[in-house]
Design a protein around this motif. Structure first.
Motif, PDB file in Angstrom:
ATOM      1  N   GLU A 828       0.827  -1.195   0.000  1.00 52.04           N
ATOM      2  CA  GLU A 828       0.000   0.000   0.000  1.00 52.04           C
ATOM      3  C   GLU A 828       0.865   1.251   0.000  1.00 52.04           C
ATOM      4  O   GLU A 828       1.993   1.253   0.497  1.00 52.04           O
ATOM      5  CB  GLU A 828      -0.927   0.015   1.224  1.00 52.04           C
ATOM      6  CG  GLU A 828      -1.981  -1.073   1.200  1.00 52.04           C
ATOM      7  CD  GLU A 828      -2.980  -0.963   2.349  1.00 52.04           C
ATOM      8  OE1 GLU A 828      -3.958  -1.732   2.354  1.00 52.04           O
ATOM      9  OE2 GLU A 828      -2.770  -0.109   3.253  1.00 52.04           O
ATOM     10  N   ASN A 829       0.336   2.303  -0.544  1.00 57.86           N
ATOM     11  CA  ASN A 829       0.999   3.609  -0.519  1.00 57.86           C
ATOM     12  C   ASN A 829      -0.053   4.667  -0.828  1.00 57.86           C
ATOM     13  O   ASN A 829      -1.247   4.367  -0.968  1.00 57.86           O
ATOM     14  CB  ASN A 829       2.169   3.665  -1.508  1.00 57.86           C
ATOM     15  CG  ASN A 829       1.762   3.289  -2.929  1.00 57.86           C
ATOM     16  OD1 ASN A 829       0.677   3.665  -3.397  1.00 57.86           O
ATOM     17  ND2 ASN A 829       2.621   2.544  -3.614  1.00 57.86           N
ATOM     18  N   ALA A 830       0.388   5.906  -0.920  1.00 54.97           N
ATOM     19  CA  ALA A 830      -0.561   6.991  -1.165  1.00 54.97           C
ATOM     20  C   ALA A 830      -1.317   6.781  -2.477  1.00 54.97           C
ATOM     21  O   ALA A 830      -2.517   7.084  -2.572  1.00 54.97           O
ATOM     22  CB  ALA A 830       0.178   8.321  -1.170  1.00 54.97           C
ATOM     23  N   HIS A 831      -0.620   6.247  -3.478  1.00 56.69           N
ATOM     24  CA  HIS A 831      -1.249   6.047  -4.785  1.00 56.69           C
ATOM     25  C   HIS A 831      -2.315   4.955  -4.729  1.00 56.69           C
ATOM     26  O   HIS A 831      -3.443   5.150  -5.218  1.00 56.69           O
ATOM     27  CB  HIS A 831      -0.186   5.707  -5.825  1.00 56.69           C
ATOM     28  CG  HIS A 831      -0.738   5.439  -7.192  1.00 56.69           C
ATOM     29  ND1 HIS A 831      -1.265   6.433  -7.989  1.00 56.69           N
ATOM     30  CD2 HIS A 831      -0.860   4.273  -7.900  1.00 56.69           C
ATOM     31  CE1 HIS A 831      -1.688   5.913  -9.131  1.00 56.69           C
ATOM     32  NE2 HIS A 831      -1.454   4.604  -9.096  1.00 56.69           N
ATOM     33  N   THR A 832      -1.982   3.810  -4.148  1.00 59.57           N
ATOM     34  CA  THR A 832      -2.953   2.704  -4.111  1.00 59.57           C
ATOM     35  C   THR A 832      -4.161   3.041  -3.250  1.00 59.57           C
ATOM     36  O   THR A 832      -5.257   2.515  -3.466  1.00 59.57           O
ATOM     37  CB  THR A 832      -2.297   1.416  -3.585  1.00 59.57           C
ATOM     38  OG1 THR A 832      -1.882   1.615  -2.214  1.00 59.57           O
ATOM     39  CG2 THR A 832      -1.098   1.025  -4.425  1.00 59.57           C
ATOM     40  N   LEU A 833      -3.982   3.916  -2.263  1.00 61.98           N
ATOM     41  CA  LEU A 833      -5.080   4.311  -1.389  1.00 61.98           C
ATOM     42  C   LEU A 833      -5.814   5.548  -1.901  1.00 61.98           C
ATOM     43  O   LEU A 833      -6.727   6.057  -1.238  1.00 61.98           O
ATOM     44  CB  LEU A 833      -4.555   4.577   0.021  1.00 61.98           C
ATOM     45  CG  LEU A 833      -3.989   3.352   0.759  1.00 61.98           C
ATOM     46  CD1 LEU A 833      -3.258   3.784   2.024  1.00 61.98           C
ATOM     47  CD2 LEU A 833      -5.102   2.362   1.090  1.00 61.98           C
ATOM     48  N   ASN A 834      -5.364   6.058  -3.063  1.00 65.44           N
ATOM     49  CA  ASN A 834      -5.990   7.234  -3.693  1.00 65.44           C
ATOM     50  C   ASN A 834      -5.952   8.462  -2.786  1.00 65.44           C
ATOM     51  O   ASN A 834      -6.912   9.237  -2.711  1.00 65.44           O
ATOM     52  CB  ASN A 834      -7.441   6.924  -4.093  1.00 65.44           C
ATOM     53  CG  ASN A 834      -7.532   5.861  -5.168  1.00 65.44           C
ATOM     54  OD1 ASN A 834      -6.799   5.905  -6.158  1.00 65.44           O
ATOM     55  ND2 ASN A 834      -8.416   4.892  -4.972  1.00 65.44           N
ATOM     56  N   LEU A 835      -4.830   8.624  -2.103  1.00 66.92           N
ATOM     57  CA  LEU A 835      -4.657   9.806  -1.254  1.00 66.92           C
ATOM     58  C   LEU A 835      -4.120  10.951  -2.101  1.00 66.92           C
ATOM     59  O   LEU A 835      -3.170  10.785  -2.863  1.00 66.92           O
ATOM     60  CB  LEU A 835      -3.682   9.505  -0.115  1.00 66.92           C
ATOM     61  CG  LEU A 835      -4.028   8.313   0.793  1.00 66.92           C
ATOM     62  CD1 LEU A 835      -2.939   8.126   1.848  1.00 66.92           C
ATOM     63  CD2 LEU A 835      -5.393   8.504   1.447  1.00 66.92           C
ATOM     64  N   THR A 836      -4.719  12.112  -1.965  1.00 73.03           N
ATOM     65  CA  THR A 836      -4.288  13.278  -2.740  1.00 73.03           C
ATOM     66  C   THR A 836      -3.470  14.258  -1.914  1.00 73.03           C
ATOM     67  O   THR A 836      -2.815  15.137  -2.466  1.00 73.03           O
ATOM     68  CB  THR A 836      -5.504  14.029  -3.305  1.00 73.03           C
ATOM     69  OG1 THR A 836      -6.256  14.589  -2.215  1.00 73.03           O
ATOM     70  CG2 THR A 836      -6.401  13.089  -4.117  1.00 73.03           C
ATOM     71  N   GLY A 837      -3.549  14.148  -0.588  1.00 70.96           N
ATOM     72  CA  GLY A 837      -2.893  15.102   0.291  1.00 70.96           C
ATOM     73  C   GLY A 837      -3.765  16.289   0.644  1.00 70.96           C
ATOM     74  O   GLY A 837      -3.384  17.138   1.458  1.00 70.96           O
ATOM     75  N   ARG A 838      -4.956  16.350   0.049  1.00 70.52           N
ATOM     76  CA  ARG A 838      -5.876  17.455   0.328  1.00 70.52           C
ATOM     77  C   ARG A 838      -6.890  17.095   1.423  1.00 70.52           C
ATOM     78  O   ARG A 838      -7.718  17.906   1.811  1.00 70.52           O
ATOM     79  CB  ARG A 838      -6.626  17.856  -0.946  1.00 70.52           C
ATOM     80  CG  ARG A 838      -5.708  18.439  -2.030  1.00 70.52           C
ATOM     81  CD  ARG A 838      -6.461  18.572  -3.351  1.00 70.52           C
ATOM     82  NE  ARG A 838      -5.626  19.209  -4.371  1.00 70.52           N
ATOM     83  CZ  ARG A 838      -5.631  20.507  -4.639  1.00 70.52           C
ATOM     84  NH1 ARG A 838      -6.408  21.320  -3.946  1.00 70.52           N
ATOM     85  NH2 ARG A 838      -4.848  21.003  -5.577  1.00 70.52           N
ATOM     86  N   GLU A 839      -6.821  15.863   1.915  1.00 70.77           N
ATOM     87  CA  GLU A 839      -7.761  15.388   2.913  1.00 70.77           C
ATOM     88  C   GLU A 839      -7.358  15.871   4.322  1.00 70.77           C
ATOM     89  O   GLU A 839      -6.304  16.480   4.509  1.00 70.77           O
ATOM     90  CB  GLU A 839      -7.805  13.844   2.922  1.00 70.77           C
ATOM     91  CG  GLU A 839      -8.039  13.196   1.564  1.00 70.77           C
ATOM     92  CD  GLU A 839      -6.757  12.924   0.781  1.00 70.77           C
ATOM     93  OE1 GLU A 839      -6.827  12.248  -0.240  1.00 70.77           O
ATOM     94  OE2 GLU A 839      -5.674  13.407   1.217  1.00 70.77           O
ATOM     95  N   THR A 840      -8.200  15.580   5.286  1.00 70.73           N
ATOM     96  CA  THR A 840      -7.820  15.720   6.692  1.00 70.73           C
ATOM     97  C   THR A 840      -7.643  14.322   7.267  1.00 70.73           C
ATOM     98  O   THR A 840      -8.310  13.366   6.839  1.00 70.73           O
ATOM     99  CB  THR A 840      -8.870  16.487   7.512  1.00 70.73           C
ATOM    100  OG1 THR A 840     -10.126  15.805   7.441  1.00 70.73           O
ATOM    101  CG2 THR A 840      -9.020  17.911   6.994  1.00 70.73           C
ATOM    102  N   TYR A 841      -6.740  14.205   8.237  1.00 72.00           N
ATOM    103  CA  TYR A 841      -6.357  12.904   8.780  1.00 72.00           C
ATOM    104  C   TYR A 841      -6.481  12.920  10.300  1.00 72.00           C
ATOM    105  O   TYR A 841      -6.016  13.865  10.961  1.00 72.00           O
ATOM    106  CB  TYR A 841      -4.920  12.572   8.391  1.00 72.00           C
ATOM    107  CG  TYR A 841      -4.717  12.361   6.907  1.00 72.00           C
ATOM    108  CD1 TYR A 841      -4.567  11.084   6.389  1.00 72.00           C
ATOM    109  CD2 TYR A 841      -4.692  13.435   6.026  1.00 72.00           C
ATOM    110  CE1 TYR A 841      -4.382  10.877   5.028  1.00 72.00           C
ATOM    111  CE2 TYR A 841      -4.526  13.249   4.662  1.00 72.00           C
ATOM    112  CZ  TYR A 841      -4.365  11.962   4.167  1.00 72.00           C
ATOM    113  OH  TYR A 841      -4.201  11.762   2.829  1.00 72.00           O
ATOM    114  N   THR A 842      -7.059  11.866  10.843  1.00 63.91           N
ATOM    115  CA  THR A 842      -7.170  11.712  12.295  1.00 63.91           C
ATOM    116  C   THR A 842      -6.547  10.382  12.708  1.00 63.91           C
ATOM    117  O   THR A 842      -6.840   9.336  12.113  1.00 63.91           O
ATOM    118  CB  THR A 842      -8.639  11.764  12.743  1.00 63.91           C
ATOM    119  OG1 THR A 842      -9.144  13.087  12.505  1.00 63.91           O
ATOM    120  CG2 THR A 842      -8.766  11.439  14.227  1.00 63.91           C
TER     121      THR A 842
END
Length: 903
Positions: A828-842
């Protein structure tokens, strides 16, 4: 820390030499009592075993720790945690100044609380070698060394006064002044005794950690040592254990001999490539086989030096006859050499030709006869290519897409010819023009073979009338004064100078980015015409933006090849088949025409390398020159902080100490400060070199009354957190995926989508109480050991880093500064998880147990308010790291312990 309280094994015995008797914690006696086969254990594990046996106290070191080491298995699935207590700590000034700043700050805080500041003091020997502040301001002239040294002292007087205060105030601290050599070469040639002796006449293996990742160079001498961050070094100084997972040990068998025309540099770059491809992060590598005996100790030290580049914690060569011969050659006393031999043989730490091969987790093999002349580049030390492949690889990179680590040039942009005039000499700059050629770094200058080879090649080139292109900035910066002694004795300094390789000083220089300014004409031509210029250096690192702001391709090479490329003036050349230049009669001269034979080199070494060079040069190594002696210093127990100083400021780490173990706070609705791909180095995170005038740090310094010509470097400003915060993520080649196509220290401030500097965004997030995280790919934090790559993000408000993988030292530094290192699950990585970096994270920590390796859920809310979660692996790898994290880091933990003692 008290040791050997009711020891569980009767292992203390006496070792007698011809001049003295010593106490020894006998590994052979331990083996008899535990049924351990010492021959089965790798040599490096035997040293860890002795360390645990000697440091046993029933608390930090238990009987179970000793038995775990006795029972080390090559195929172990679970790795037990082992405490390690190094015998020494070594520092260089870039990383050493902040270490002493931290100690001084702890003294100040203890004093404010009514305690005795003297309780904060190194408890083991510490050496700080000032080698990182020398810059190549002057070159190609006879007075370059003196002028560079004067510039160094003018820039760094305040820092050096602080170091002098530290030397006078702290016990067990020794300073090696500027102009003496490079830390690892000085450690190899002088500081390390291989076997240490304490005040009770107990003999034990020299072990060392250092605030420079290339501390591993000492592995070539049979000494266990590696790089750590400054915060871990501080803990080691105060005799806190450095907990580590008992590592796998890869056995690397060497067979055969190096062929004619191949240098130890070529071998080192080949091994670096093999091990990086294999993947040996957090592992020990240990050499064995018949080929080991064919390598001189200097050659072994070169290989060990580049452990950070190959990924291993250590790259280890056991003590053998070559070790003893090197100790003799470098002027160690007969008593020291006898003790090393007797001790290592008694403790089964000595490698014989017929020594049984230990068990290893895995085995690799390399036939030395297959090594070919090589360079590494253009951006990473393990990107090795054969000499003949450099030209086609460079040409391919020019047009390759930037996404494939190329430069993305169009066909019409390839043929650029820019005429320039330098010192009245006409020349033409093209893509691939070599504008820096530097014989530098302890990696290569510690080895007489490659240095003599460079001198002989220069001599033959001069005899044929060859000259260096006028746009090439040349420099010679050895790692110790001994190099100049034997080069002069061999009659090789003059031909090197005739080609512009004047001695410019003794320090790291170009290897760490202190290459100094290029001639204005060259810099302007590169910038205005977007020339892809090159540097060729005999260093160990060539990361983007590290060597010089104007060189986009940087190659690591042996010293003779550095000279050859300076003559050719370009990397866009096949040096095996194209002429390096033309003689007085305009006849082509090929590299083979001027390259010295192995026999020529060896004969000259035997005639010119003298033992007394070492004894003479190191006799007064701590005295320093007249410039050092003129630096004033005070003797107060606490440092007098000056609010107006732009070099030394009291750091804010101790302003919010937890009074007791507080409940962990969740990381709620965090924003992504930056999002990166693979191979983000500590140079990307916290640059060490030039401070641009228009950067955030540069603008801050100007508001403090510092003009750009007095900026010095980021590395020299590490005693001032205000500068370093602003320099975090400020690398000019940094690529933040939140801003595709943009380079430099910029990010997107969310949710407003405003582009601004990373520092400015971080401050805005802090004002609004928003925590931050960083997302990255593989090998996050590779490169230098610099703890500011963790301190800086912490001060910017970064609470966690989520990456595909971490380099060893940086992961430890993050934990040590209270930043949570989290690793994506395999696959897994940011790409496979469809993370854009614009989200909020908890990240919920209140309910987490925080066990090493525990899986933790990260909850994500997208811009469209879609909510989902994924799991990550907690990379606090030991219970001690968990304690550090709970307390906000190593430094607050240490101070809390001292405060509790006082109460």
């Amino acid at each position: 820390m008290k040791t050997n309280q009711n020891p569980p094994f009767a292992v203390l015995q006496t070792l007698q030499t011809s001049t003295a008797s010593f106490h020894v914690y006998s590994l052979t006696k331990l083996a008899q009592q535990t049924g351990t086969s010492l021959e089965r254990l790798p040599f490096s594990i035997r040293i860890l075993l002795e360390n645990a046996l000697r440091m046993y106290n029933g608390k930090e070191v238990t009987k179970q720790h000793i038995l775990s080491l006795c029972n080390w298995q090559r195929d172990t699935v679970t790795q037990p945690v082992i405490p390690f207590f190094p015998g020494r700590v070594i520092l260089q000034d870039f990383t050493g100044v902040p270490v002493l700043v931290d100690l001084a700050a702890m003294r100040s805080e203890i004093s404010r609380l009514g305690g005795d500041p003297r309780r904060i003091n190194p408890m083991i020997p510490v050496d700080l070698v000032i080698d990182h502040s020398l810059q190549v301001d002057y070159f190609g002239r006879p007075d370059a060394m003196r002028r560079n040294l004067e510039m160094e002292f003018n820039r760094n007087r305040e820092r050096y006064a602080f170091l002098k205060w530290g030397q006078r105030t702290f016990k067990n601290l020794r300073i090696v002044p500027p102009g003496s050599g490079i830390i690892h070469q000085v450690n190899l040639e002088y500081l390390s005794p291989v076997v240490l002796v304490d005040e009770k006449q107990t003999a034990y293996p020299d072990t060392v950690v250092g605030t420079d990742s290339h501390t591993t160079m000492i592995n070539g001498l049979g000494v266990l040592g590696w790089g750590v961050g400054g915060i871990e070094a501080t803990a080691a100084m105060l005799k806190q254990p450095l907990d580590m997972l008992l590592p796998p040990v890869v056995g690397f068998e060497l067979i055969g001999e190096l062929p004619e025309g191949v240098t130890p540099t070529d071998l080192t770059l080949t091994i670096t490539q093999i091990l990086r491809k294999k993947g040996v992060v957090n592992q020990f590598v240990e050499f064995f086989g018949s080929g080991v005996s064919t390598l001189t100790l200097s050659e072994r030290a070169m290989i060990s030096n580049m452990s950070p580049e190959n990924g291993a914690t250590i790259t280890f060569f056991p003590v053998d006859n070559q070790t003893l011969e090197y100790l003799r050659q470098t002027g160690r006393s007969n008593e020291t050499i006898e003790l090393v031999e007797r001790y290592c043989k008694e403790q089964m730490l000595f490698r014989y030709e017929n020594s049984p091969i230990p068990e290893y987790s895995e085995k690799l093999e390399l036939d030395l006869s297959t090594i070919r002349p090589s360079l590494a580049g253009p951006r990473r030390p393990h990107e090795r290519s054969h000499l003949s492949q450099i030209k086609p690889a460079f040409q391919k990179a020019l047009t390759a897409p930037k996404s494939e680590r190329g430069f993305g040039l169009a066909e019409e942009e390839l043929e650029k010819n820019v005429p320039i005039i330098i010192d009245g000499k006409s020349a033409t700059l093209k893509h691939g023009s070599v504008v820096i050629a530097a014989i530098t770094s302890c990696t290569n200058t510690s080895n007489p073979f490659v240095m003599i080879a460079a001198g002989l090649l220069a001599k033959k080139a001069v005899e044929k009338g060859l000259t260096v292109k006028p746009y090439v900035k040349t420099s010679l910066a050895p790692g110790s004064r001994i190099v100049a002694r034997y080069l002069e004795q061999a009659g090789l300094l003059k031909p090197l100078e005739q080609l512009g390789f004047h001695l410019i000083g003794y320090g790291c220089t170009t290897c760490i980015g202190n290459s100094g300014p290029l001639p204005a004409e060259v810099a302007a031509a590169i910038t205005q015409n977007q020339i892809i210029a090159a540097a060729v250096l005999s260093g160990n690192r060539n990361f983007e933006g590290r060597i010089n702001p104007y060189t986009q391709v940087n190659y690591l090479a042996s010293p003779p090849l550095v000279v050859a490329y300076a003559l050719a003036g370009t990397v866009d050349i096949d040096l095996e088949n194209e002429p390096v230049g033309f003689d007085q009669d305009n006849h082509p001269v090929f590299l083979k025409d001027i390259y010295p034979s192995n026999r020529e080199v060896q004969e000259l070494i035997e005639r010119t390398l003298k033992r007394f060079y070492f004894t003479e040069e190191y006799a007064n190594i701590t005295t320093g020159n007249d410039l050092w002696q003129q630096i004033p210093s005070s003797e107060s127990e606490t440092f007098a902080w000056q609010p107006t100083s732009t070099y030394i400021q009291e750091p804010p780490y101790f302003k919010t100490l937890p009074k007791s173990e507080e409940k962990l706070q969740n990381i709620l609705n965090a924003r992504v400060l930056a999002m990166f791909g693979d191979s983000i180095t500590t140079d990307h995170i916290s640059p060490a070199g030039n401070i641009p005038a228009d950067s955030v740090a540069g603008k801050f310094l100007q508001t403090q009354g510092v003009s750009p010509e007095d900026f010095n470097s980021y590395g020299a400003r590490r005693g001032n957190h205000e500068v370093m915060m602003r320099g975090t993520f400020a690398n000019i080649r940094l690529k933040n995926l939140l801003l595709p196509g943009t380079e430099g220290g910029y990010t997107l401030y969310l949710p407003e989508n405003i582009q601004m500097s990373i520092y400015e965004a971080a401050m805005r997030y802090q004002e609004n109480g928003i925590p931050l995280i960083v997302i990255a790919g593989k090998e996050y934090g590779s490169g230098s050991s610099r703890d500011w790559a963790a301190k800086g993000p912490m001060l910017l408000g970064v609470k966690a880093v989520i990456a595909e993988s971490f380099e060893r030292i940086h992961r430890s530094n993050l934990a040590g500064m209270g930043i949570l290192p989290l690793q994506f699950l395999p696959g897994e990585n940011a790409h496979t998880l469809n993370l854009t970096g614009r989200e909020t994270y908890t990240i919920h920590l209140e309910t987490a147990s925080l066990h090493p390796g525990e899986k933790i859920s990260v909850c994500v809310k997208s811009e469209t308010h879609r909510e989902f979660s994924f799991q990550v692996i907690l990379r606090l790898d030991t219970p001690l790291e968990v304690e550090y994290y709970r307390n906000g880091g190593i430094l607050p933990t240490i101070l809390l312990h001292e405060i509790q003692k006082n109460e």
